[in-house]
Design a protein around this motif. Structure first.
Motif, short mmCIF file in Angstrom:
data_model
loop_
_atom_site.label_atom_id
_atom_site.label_comp_id
_atom_site.label_asym_id
_atom_site.label_seq_id
_atom_site.Cartn_x
_atom_site.Cartn_y
_atom_site.Cartn_z
N ILE A 1 0.61 -69.96 11.17
CA ILE A 1 1.73 -70.33 10.31
C ILE A 1 2.50 -69.06 9.89
O ILE A 1 3.73 -69.04 9.92
CB ILE A 1 1.24 -71.12 9.07
CG1 ILE A 1 0.59 -72.43 9.52
CG2 ILE A 1 2.40 -71.39 8.11
CD1 ILE A 1 -0.23 -73.12 8.44
N ALA A 2 1.76 -68.02 9.52
CA ALA A 2 2.39 -66.76 9.12
C ALA A 2 3.22 -66.19 10.26
O ALA A 2 4.37 -65.78 10.06
CB ALA A 2 1.33 -65.75 8.67
N VAL B 1 2.99 -75.27 4.41
CA VAL B 1 1.76 -74.54 4.71
C VAL B 1 0.55 -75.46 4.60
O VAL B 1 -0.31 -75.49 5.48
CB VAL B 1 1.59 -73.30 3.78
CG1 VAL B 1 0.20 -72.70 3.91
CG2 VAL B 1 2.66 -72.26 4.10
N GLU C 1 6.12 -64.45 8.13
CA GLU C 1 5.68 -64.12 6.78
C GLU C 1 4.37 -63.33 6.83
O GLU C 1 3.62 -63.42 7.80
CB GLU C 1 5.44 -65.39 5.96
CG GLU C 1 6.67 -66.22 5.71
CD GLU C 1 7.49 -65.74 4.52
OE1 GLU C 1 7.17 -64.67 3.94
OE2 GLU C 1 8.45 -66.43 4.17
N LYS D 1 8.01 -74.87 0.93
CA LYS D 1 7.20 -73.88 1.65
C LYS D 1 5.71 -74.09 1.42
O LYS D 1 4.90 -73.92 2.33
CB LYS D 1 7.62 -72.46 1.27
CG LYS D 1 8.99 -72.10 1.80
CD LYS D 1 9.40 -70.69 1.42
CE LYS D 1 10.76 -70.35 2.03
NZ LYS D 1 11.15 -68.98 1.74
N ILE E 1 1.28 -66.58 2.87
CA ILE E 1 0.89 -67.92 3.34
C ILE E 1 -0.37 -68.38 2.60
O ILE E 1 -0.46 -69.53 2.16
CB ILE E 1 0.67 -67.92 4.87
CG1 ILE E 1 1.97 -67.55 5.59
CG2 ILE E 1 0.12 -69.24 5.36
CD1 ILE E 1 3.15 -68.48 5.33
N GLN F 1 6.38 -68.30 10.86
CA GLN F 1 7.39 -68.19 9.81
C GLN F 1 7.84 -66.75 9.57
O GLN F 1 8.72 -66.51 8.75
CB GLN F 1 6.86 -68.79 8.51
CG GLN F 1 6.63 -70.28 8.61
CD GLN F 1 6.17 -70.89 7.30
OE1 GLN F 1 6.15 -70.24 6.26
NE2 GLN F 1 5.80 -72.15 7.35
N ARG G 1 0.61 -69.44 -0.90
CA ARG G 1 1.27 -70.76 -0.89
C ARG G 1 0.24 -71.88 -0.75
O ARG G 1 0.32 -72.90 -1.42
CB ARG G 1 2.29 -70.85 0.24
CG ARG G 1 3.52 -70.01 -0.01
CD ARG G 1 4.49 -70.07 1.15
NE ARG G 1 5.59 -69.15 0.92
CZ ARG G 1 6.41 -68.73 1.85
NH1 ARG G 1 6.28 -69.14 3.10
NH2 ARG G 1 7.38 -67.90 1.55
N LYS G 2 -0.73 -71.66 0.13
CA LYS G 2 -1.77 -72.66 0.33
C LYS G 2 -2.59 -72.84 -0.95
O LYS G 2 -2.89 -73.97 -1.36
CB LYS G 2 -2.68 -72.23 1.49
CG LYS G 2 -3.98 -73.00 1.63
CD LYS G 2 -3.81 -74.27 2.43
CE LYS G 2 -5.06 -75.11 2.47
NZ LYS G 2 -6.13 -74.61 3.25
N LEU H 1 -3.86 -70.37 9.24
CA LEU H 1 -2.91 -69.70 8.36
C LEU H 1 -2.21 -68.56 9.08
O LEU H 1 -1.02 -68.31 8.85
CB LEU H 1 -3.63 -69.21 7.10
CG LEU H 1 -4.17 -70.31 6.18
CD1 LEU H 1 -4.97 -69.72 5.04
CD2 LEU H 1 -3.06 -71.20 5.66
#
Length: 184
Positions: free
Chosen positions: A149-150, A135, A155, A131, A160, A153, A163-164, A146
């Motif tokens: 991506i969120a 990201v 999320e 994960k 996110i 996913q 995670r990054k 970001l």
């Protein structure tokens, strides 16, 4: 090698390794089209070899060429995302981005150094949990925000971002070790 024999070897190799190579490529690139392009380049390079029987370990050769093609694809991406990787020492600053942007005319030592940085970067990316790697790659190498991506996913944006941040810390640490090793 007769043409029929060569075609037979190519056909058998594509059948045996095609799915495995695609499974290897797909998580490392932005989309299926990029993965298919890379695989096509690998097959083209394989079919261009005059004497296929001289390849001792076909699987190893295919994976090495595939990894190189993936690396080449990332090299074509923007490198401004590597601005985080700047180190200071008594001689001034050292920027990984500056080294990666030097052209081939800078000499074989620079090319070797660039290859080592790319290799270590991909090794460090492979060490990340899936994960975090996803990201980082989507944001830094595939130019996705970001928030995108969120949303994709399902999320929370804070998850996110977290995670990054973990990915960047890990990469920074691994590339710092490379810098220290190269300067010792």
């Amino acid at each position: 090698m007769p043409q029929k024999e060569k075609e037979s070897i190519i056909s058998q190799t594509v059948s045996k390794y095609g799915g495995k190579l695609m499974s290897y490529i797909r998580p490392k690139v932005k989309n299926t089209e990029d993965a298919e392009d890379i695989l096509q380049e690998v097959w083209y390079q394989f079919s261009s070899i005059t004497n296929l029987s001289e390849i001792v370990n076909v699987g190893g050769w295919l994976y090495r060429v595939t990894a190189n093609k993936i690396t080449d694809k990332y090299r074509k991406k923007k490198t401004e995302n590597l601005e985080d990787f700047v180190y200071e020492d008594e001689d001034g600053t050292f920027s990984i981005k500056d080294i990666l942007l030097l052209d081939e005319s800078a000499g074989p030592e620079v090319k070797m150094f660039q290859d080592e940085i790319w290799k270590k970067l991909f090794e460090a990316l492979d060490e990340l949990p899936e994960k975090q790697r996803l990201v980082y790659v989507e944001n830094e190498l595939n130019d996705r925000t970001l928030q995108e991506i969120a949303d994709e996913q399902g999320e929370n944006i804070k998850t996110i971002i977290s995670r990054k941040n973990y990915a960047v810390k890990h990469l920074r640490n691994r590339l710092r070790k490379l810098y220290e090793d190269l300067n010792s």
